[in-house]
Design an enzyme around this catalytic site. Structure first.
Site, short mmCIF file in Angstrom:
data_model
loop_
_atom_site.label_atom_id
_atom_site.label_comp_id
_atom_site.label_asym_id
_atom_site.label_seq_id
_atom_site.Cartn_x
_atom_site.Cartn_y
_atom_site.Cartn_z
N SER A 83 0.86 -1.18 0.00
CA SER A 83 0.00 0.00 0.00
C SER A 83 0.89 1.24 0.00
CB SER A 83 -0.89 0.01 1.24
OG SER A 83 -1.71 -1.13 1.29
N LYS A 116 -2.76 9.79 -9.57
CA LYS A 116 -3.21 8.60 -8.84
C LYS A 116 -4.54 8.15 -9.45
CE LYS A 116 -3.99 6.77 -4.22
NZ LYS A 116 -5.31 6.17 -4.52
N GLU A 174 -3.22 -0.02 -13.10
CA GLU A 174 -4.64 0.08 -12.77
C GLU A 174 -5.48 -0.21 -14.00
OE1 GLU A 174 -6.19 1.51 -9.79
OE2 GLU A 174 -4.26 1.41 -8.77
N LYS A 294 7.26 9.15 -6.31
CA LYS A 294 8.22 8.11 -5.93
C LYS A 294 9.64 8.64 -6.12
CE LYS A 294 5.09 4.68 -7.95
NZ LYS A 294 4.90 3.72 -9.05
N CYS A 412 -28.41 -0.77 24.27
CA CYS A 412 -28.26 -1.29 22.91
C CYS A 412 -29.60 -1.27 22.19
CB CYS A 412 -27.72 -2.72 22.96
SG CYS A 412 -27.61 -3.52 21.35
N CYS A 415 -30.57 -5.37 21.49
CA CYS A 415 -30.91 -6.32 22.55
C CYS A 415 -31.42 -5.65 23.82
CB CYS A 415 -29.70 -7.19 22.88
SG CYS A 415 -28.37 -6.31 23.72
N CYS A 433 -25.47 -10.47 22.66
CA CYS A 433 -26.24 -9.56 21.81
C CYS A 433 -26.33 -10.11 20.39
CB CYS A 433 -25.59 -8.18 21.79
SG CYS A 433 -26.38 -7.03 20.64
#
Length: 678
Positions: A83, A116, A174, A294, A412, A415, A433
């Protein structure tokens, strides 16, 4: 058999068609008319139909798509597809550039910068100049084999141009769709009564990830190269030494590269390029959401290296998010797998950055209170990174009369259990739950967990809400007849569901199981670290907090989460049920021994701690030997240890072991347990 003349004619036609594809789709400079091109294509199609022995997987006629693939096979990238770290403002960029200069011990670093692209990241592999495979980025380590779809992308060279081509070449890029092609595609879909795509990326990514390659062939996809993985040349004379040489080389080999990519002599030039591109982004032929910069020199890239998730020599500079105003209709509370109550804004639908936004995150209780969001307010929203919608602020001048402050629930909504503040979060405290159960099982089968292709989230939710699935372990005891009771399930879908579960039972790696458990703070990277150290879940469950913290990237908070999970009644019961169901992944190097064999091995179930300098092997080698024979190894002394194997200079661990009354043996004693005294 085809005559030599027919073979030569077919080869010539293929070369000419690919030449004209490159002129049309890459250079945007066609040499012949569409009619002339069609005539060449029809002649080649007829020759191949009349002479099946001429079959070639890289023939341009294959771009129209063949038979659907049976399923996505995993593809392990030879070099990890990392990444990128992000910068949201130019100050972040200059801070990055300063770190680069400091790391290299020099100023005046040149950068390669390109837009990008907002598409689907893929890697395409060439051997001896011929296209052989394509795979999605996936998690960076393992992607999906999409050769059948990517082969249909018209501007992708099936055979590299020129005579000086690498023996082996991995090209990263891409798969995208131009804005003009996207608009035309959506118009055709509307005319056909089909729903339009939300944005070009969805149309491109969805086509590539279809089993039927005709889907990809029917869409105007393009491949834009931005870098390489492996490169092996027959001669070292052709080695690339910089990013700009790589990009120029890829262009010579027949690849299209992102428009307006350029070499920048300094960090200031990158900033100017970023500003210029941001001002002109609306007129770009493709959707872009920033700039990637880069370090140009490959030698400098190697010197800077990588973090655990990203290169230290590259950065993505993201454009500011696009924004819009709309009305906050309501606030809905979602309950996650760890019990966190997350507020979601229900909005008056508004178009933003190519999609219609009707829901957006409000993050947490404090975020709502700090900005004083109220039902009926006019609010400013944006797509963070042009992807995730979020509500930024309220226009107090537009607030309707009588709008009351929002009261965050103290129970909640699913529940009715008590909801308590836990730092910035508010959590449901009920361990049973239903919402937590549903989300845990969904996480377990998702890409973040076991990635069970064929087990749909909608069906998991329905089965969990009906009580059929009350735990991830229930998946491995699920019967096809139970599934067939549901309308719209059908025999084929039920079979696919069960097959996906069985596939996970026999082939899921240990790290995916650890990630799928949904332990708080344990993501993919931590799961991989744990799976590399521990043989199976039983070994991991025996690790104490001190031992866990000795591992890379495991601090006290993560160690506490892991320890708490494996010592909770729910965690203990889940492990027991996994064993009963025959679902027990082991670390890669021990799987080959089979679980049953490990249980009957000399050291089955015994816990060992090695300390000091051993006489005939390293401690790591001894650990592996113990684990291969069914043993469990730990780094820290505790009451759970059966044997402490002590070498020379064992140190304080011996005193602690004796204090706890543990059995201490030397290396010969360890080998005796194995029955290998020699």
């Amino acid at each position: 058999m085809a005559s030599s003349e027919i073979i030569q004619r077919a080869a010539w036609l293929r070369e000419r068609i690919e030449h004209h594809n490159h002129r049309y789709y890459v250079l945007d400079d066609p040499e012949i008319s569409d009619a002339e091109y069609d005539e060449l294509f029809r002649e080649l199609t007829a020759l191949e139909a009349a002479h099946p022995e001429l079959d070639d997987p890289n023939s341009p006629t294959r771009r129209v798509g063949g038979a659907p693939a049976a399923g996505f096979a995993p593809y392990e990238h030879a070099m990890r597809m990392y990444s990128l770290d992000n910068a949201m403002v130019l100050d972040d960029w200059f801070a990055f550039a300063e770190r680069v200069s400091k790391g290299l011990g020099r100023a005046g670093v040149a950068y390669w910068a390109d837009p990008k692209m907002d598409g689907l990241a893929v890697e395409v592999i060439y051997e001896a100049g011929r296209f052989v495979r394509a795979a999605t980025r996936g998690d960076g380590h393992i992607g999906e084999d999409v050769t059948h779809s990517v082969r249909t992308v018209m501007n992708l060279p099936l055979t590299l141009l020129g005579s000086d081509v690498p023996d082996l070449l991995d090209v990263r890029g891409e798969v995208v769709m131009s804005n003009a092609d996207f608009a035309a595609l959506n118009e055709r879909r509307r005319e056909a009564g089909e729903p339009p795509f939300a944005n070009p990326r969805n149309g491109a990514a969805g086509a590539v990830r279809q089993l039927d390659p005709k889907v990809a062939a029917s869409r105007p996809l393009r491949f834009l190269a931005y870098g390489v993985g492996r490169v092996q040349w027959g001669s070292p004379l052709f080695a690339w030494t910089s990013q700009h040489e790589i990009m120029a080389g890829l262009a010579r080999l027949g690849f299209a590269i992102p428009p307006e990519a350029r070499l920048c002599a300094s960090a200031d030039e990158v900033a100017a390029y970023f500003t210029s591109l941001m001002e002109r982004r609306a007129g770009m032929p493709f959707e872009i959401d920033g700039v990637v910069a880069k370090v140009d020199s490959l030698e400098m890239q190697r010197a800077l290296g990588f973090t655990s998730r990203a290169p230290r020599w590259a950065l993505a500079l993201k454009f500011p998010a696009l924004q819009a105003r709309t009305v906050l209709r309501d606030i809905r509370i979602q309950v996650g797998r760890t019990g966190v109550l997350t507020p979601v804004a229900e909005l008056e639908p508004v178009p933003l950055a190519g999609v219609v936004v009707a829901n957006a995150t409000l993050h947490n209780k404090g975020y709502i209170a700090e900005r004083d969001f109220r039902i009926g307010d006019t609010v400013l929203i944006q797509r963070a990174g042009d992807v995730i919608p979020q509500v930024l602020s309220v226009d107090l001048d537009q607030r309707p009369e009588g709008a009351d402050p929002y009261a965050f629930p103290d129970e909640c909504p699913v529940c009715g259990g008590e909801a308590r503040e836990d730092g910035e979060a508010v959590r449901c405290t009920n361990p049973t739950c239903p919402a937590k159960t549903v989300q845990r099982i969904i996480h377990f089968v998702s890409k973040a967990g076991l990635d069970m292709e064929g087990v749909g989230r909608t069906w998991v939710r329905r089965l969990a809400e009906d009580g059929v699935l009350q735990s991830p372990a229930d998946l491995f005891t699920l019967d096809k007849t139970v599934l067939l009771r549901y309308k719209r399930m059908g025999d084929r879908l039920a079979a696919k569901f069960i097959e996906a579960v069985e596939r996970a039972r026999t082939s899921a790696p240990l790290w995916r199981l650890i990630a799928g458990l949904g332990i708080h703070n344990v993501g993919e990277q931590t799961a991989r670290t744990l799976a590399a150290r521990y043989r199976d879940l039983a070994a991991l469950a025996l690790a104490d907090r001190e031992e866990l913290q000795s591992l890379d990237a495991v601090g006290p908070v993560i160690a506490e989460s892991i320890h708490r999970f494996f010592h909770s009644p729910e965690g203990v019961e889940l492990l027991r049920r996994f064993r009963e169901a025959g679902f027990w992944p082991q670390r890669a190097e021990t799987v080959a021994g089979e679980t049953g064999a490990a249980e009957n091995a000399p050291l089955a179930g015994k816990v060992f701690c090695f300390t000091g300098v051993l006489s005939s092997m390293t401690r790591d080698e001894a650990r592996r030997l113990a684990e291969e024979q069914g043993g469990i190894t730990v780094n820290a002394i505790s009451k759970k240890v059966d044997y402490v194997v002590a070498g020379d200079n064992a140190g304080s661990k011996i005193a602690k072991a004796e204090k706890l009354g543990l059995t201490v043996i030397d290396f010969d004693g360890f080998m005796a347990l194995l029955g290998e005294r020699d």
